[in-house]
Design a protein around this motif. Structure first.
Motif, PDB file in Angstrom:
ATOM      1  N   ALA A 114     -38.186 -48.534 -38.033  1.00 43.03           N
ATOM      2  CA  ALA A 114     -39.580 -48.962 -38.107  1.00 43.03           C
ATOM      3  C   ALA A 114     -40.350 -48.273 -36.992  1.00 43.03           C
ATOM      4  O   ALA A 114     -39.762 -47.814 -35.998  1.00 43.03           O
ATOM      5  CB  ALA A 114     -39.706 -50.482 -37.979  1.00 43.03           C
ATOM      6  N   MET A 133     -44.484 -43.984 -43.965  1.00 42.34           N
ATOM      7  CA  MET A 133     -44.307 -45.021 -44.999  1.00 42.34           C
ATOM      8  C   MET A 133     -43.654 -44.421 -46.242  1.00 42.34           C
ATOM      9  O   MET A 133     -42.752 -45.030 -46.838  1.00 42.34           O
ATOM     10  CB  MET A 133     -45.655 -45.648 -45.336  1.00 42.34           C
ATOM     11  CG  MET A 133     -46.259 -46.511 -44.241  1.00 42.34           C
ATOM     12  SD  MET A 133     -45.502 -48.160 -44.142  1.00 42.34           S
ATOM     13  CE  MET A 133     -46.196 -48.918 -45.624  1.00 42.34           C
ATOM     14  N   PRO A 138     -41.175 -48.467 -42.396  1.00 39.99           N
ATOM     15  CA  PRO A 138     -42.355 -49.322 -42.276  1.00 39.99           C
ATOM     16  C   PRO A 138     -43.086 -49.073 -40.958  1.00 39.99           C
ATOM     17  O   PRO A 138     -42.475 -48.932 -39.905  1.00 39.99           O
ATOM     18  CB  PRO A 138     -41.781 -50.739 -42.333  1.00 39.99           C
ATOM     19  CG  PRO A 138     -40.353 -50.599 -41.943  1.00 39.99           C
ATOM     20  CD  PRO A 138     -39.924 -49.233 -42.401  1.00 39.99           C
ATOM     21  N   ARG A 153     -47.343 -51.170 -43.113  1.00 41.81           N
ATOM     22  CA  ARG A 153     -46.754 -52.350 -43.762  1.00 41.81           C
ATOM     23  C   ARG A 153     -47.381 -53.621 -43.225  1.00 41.81           C
ATOM     24  O   ARG A 153     -47.545 -54.603 -43.961  1.00 41.81           O
ATOM     25  CB  ARG A 153     -45.237 -52.350 -43.524  1.00 41.81           C
ATOM     26  CG  ARG A 153     -44.521 -53.659 -43.825  1.00 41.81           C
ATOM     27  CD  ARG A 153     -44.680 -54.097 -45.270  1.00 41.81           C
ATOM     28  NE  ARG A 153     -44.061 -55.397 -45.480  1.00 41.81           N
ATOM     29  CZ  ARG A 153     -44.646 -56.559 -45.214  1.00 41.81           C
ATOM     30  NH1 ARG A 153     -45.871 -56.608 -44.717  1.00 41.81           N
ATOM     31  NH2 ARG A 153     -44.007 -57.694 -45.441  1.00 41.81           N
ATOM     32  N   ALA A 154     -47.714 -53.616 -41.939  1.00 41.94           N
ATOM     33  CA  ALA A 154     -48.360 -54.781 -41.330  1.00 41.94           C
ATOM     34  C   ALA A 154     -49.293 -54.297 -40.231  1.00 41.94           C
ATOM     35  O   ALA A 154     -49.079 -53.237 -39.630  1.00 41.94           O
ATOM     36  CB  ALA A 154     -47.322 -55.755 -40.760  1.00 41.94           C
ATOM     37  N   ILE A 309     -39.160 -57.135 -40.201  1.00 43.34           N
ATOM     38  CA  ILE A 309     -39.306 -56.328 -41.413  1.00 43.34           C
ATOM     39  C   ILE A 309     -38.065 -55.466 -41.635  1.00 43.34           C
ATOM     40  O   ILE A 309     -37.532 -55.391 -42.747  1.00 43.34           O
ATOM     41  CB  ILE A 309     -40.575 -55.458 -41.318  1.00 43.34           C
ATOM     42  CG1 ILE A 309     -41.827 -56.343 -41.409  1.00 43.34           C
ATOM     43  CG2 ILE A 309     -40.598 -54.404 -42.419  1.00 43.34           C
ATOM     44  CD1 ILE A 309     -43.117 -55.627 -41.064  1.00 43.34           C
ATOM     45  N   SER A 312     -35.270 -57.385 -42.973  1.00 44.87           N
ATOM     46  CA  SER A 312     -35.593 -58.078 -44.235  1.00 44.87           C
ATOM     47  C   SER A 312     -35.696 -59.585 -44.051  1.00 44.87           C
ATOM     48  O   SER A 312     -35.288 -60.366 -44.923  1.00 44.87           O
ATOM     49  CB  SER A 312     -34.561 -57.748 -45.322  1.00 44.87           C
ATOM     50  OG  SER A 312     -34.533 -56.358 -45.571  1.00 44.87           O
ATOM     51  N   ASN A 325     -49.392 -59.110 -44.223  1.00 45.77           N
ATOM     52  CA  ASN A 325     -49.846 -57.735 -44.081  1.00 45.77           C
ATOM     53  C   ASN A 325     -50.830 -57.560 -42.939  1.00 45.77           C
ATOM     54  O   ASN A 325     -51.011 -56.451 -42.432  1.00 45.77           O
ATOM     55  CB  ASN A 325     -50.514 -57.257 -45.379  1.00 45.77           C
ATOM     56  CG  ASN A 325     -49.512 -57.067 -46.494  1.00 45.77           C
ATOM     57  OD1 ASN A 325     -48.373 -56.717 -46.242  1.00 45.77           O
ATOM     58  ND2 ASN A 325     -49.932 -57.312 -47.723  1.00 45.77           N
TER      59      ASN A 325
END
Length: 348
Positions: A114, A133, A138, A153-154, A309, A312, A325
């Protein structure tokens, strides 16, 4: 997570959950039934704290040429160090978008799990973030937004408009119906959207109680700029009732100008939440009576989100599974009465 954390780190890591939690969950398991038998899908903070697969997170931010940015960088490192399942790769801070794009490309080539990115320029870094991405990595966008929703992603943001609203609301409360009050504003860099948002929120909140900004100058987020702008403001306005200064670093210069002018007929509030400002508020020996926080914990929150993230997981203590988000953090007002609740998060 390691069994021991400093008080500062605990406060940093609760920022994400506090921002998004709706306080609806009971029980201790990730999925199951509450005391009324209702099923829920979220996980708890305790479950998220448990060690998982080790994840590698790349972090890149601007050069730490301001106390707030320094705290952003150290906060990200502190957050990563508090997890025994996170390896943080940090790029050298830079104000050069080309250098930052190269750092993101390096993270992609290294196949990190990430990326947490506070872009020096959101628009300029958008394509690099989209490429990450698209590579399946992410991206968590911090503070300065990308120009495309596909780049992250966020997103973790402070609330610049909310800062202005909080400042205006506090000043309205302190002036308590004094509709002829002279309210002054010392902004940051006027060309920046964040300054424009802060000023708009301030004006809107003042309007709600029948006030407006009587005098306004802009500085540049530096001590010297704050002193120069404040000197100009004080010279042009022989009587002032309240001042909002957008930034606590430039506030050092503002307070110097006020002391030099021998003025104390007004009260002042700051912005961002520096340790120096909070200590002055705590001492209560100057015109500075409050500041409104713009969280320097955003990158720390970004690291915590990146870990969830990549593993998961969902955000602890909310009903809806997954990671939001977009998270906009609060802009609370710090006063002598509550400074003890916030000073551990203050930036140097």
């Amino acid at each position: 997570m390691r069994s021991r954390m400093t008080a500062r780190t605990r406060l940093i890591l609760t920022g994400v959950a506090a921002a998004a939690s709706v306080g609806l969950l009971v029980g201790c398991t990730g999925t199951g039934a509450d005391e009324n038998g209702a099923e829920r899908q979220g996980t708890t903070s305790e479950e998220n704290a448990a060690s998982g697969d080790t994840v590698t997170i790349g972090f890149s931010g601007p050069a730490a040429d301001h106390g707030w940015l320094g705290a952003i960088n150290s906060g990200a490192a502190d957050a990563a160090a508090s997890f025994d399942d996170v390896e943080l790769k940090t790029a050298e801070g830079t104000n050069d978008p080309i250098a930052q794009i190269a750092a993101v490309e390096t993270f992609v080539n290294d196949k990190v799990d990430a990326i947490v990115l506070l872009p020096t320029d959101g628009a300029a870094l958008t394509e690099a973030a989209i490429a990450a991405m698209n590579a399946g990595i992410p991206v968590i966008n911090v503070d300065r937004e990308f120009s495309s929703p596909f780049a992250a992603r966020a997103t973790v943001l402070g609330d610049n408009y909310g800062m202005g609203v909080s400042a205006g609301t506090y000043i309205c409360e302190q002036l308590d119906g004094k509709t002829d009050a002279v309210v002054a504003e010392i902004a940051g860099i006027d060309s920046l959207p964040l300054t424009q948002d802060r000023s708009q929120g301030f004006a809107d909140a003042l309007k709600d109680c029948g006030l407006d900004v009587s005098a306004r100058v802009a500085a540049d987020f530096t001590v010297a700029g704050g002193e120069s702008a404040a000197s100009q403001l004080l010279s042009a306005n022989p009587k002032i009732d309240a001042i909002w200064n957008h930034d606590d670093d430039q506030g050092i210069g503002v307070l110097a100008a006020i002391a030099s002018a021998g003025r104390d007929e007004f009260f002042m509030m700051g912005g961002a939440g520096s340790k120096a400002a909070m200590e002055a508020i705590e001492a209560d020996d100057s015109v500075l009576k409050a500041t409104v926080i713009y969280p320097s914990t955003q990158a720390a929150d970004g690291v915590a989100l990146a870990r969830l993230i990549a593993q998961s997981k969902t955000l602890g203590d909310i009903v809806t599974p997954g990671i939001p988000n977009r998270i906009v953090l609060d802009a609370p007002v710090v006063t002598k009465e509550n400074v003890d609740q916030y000073i551990d998060l203050a930036f140097e």
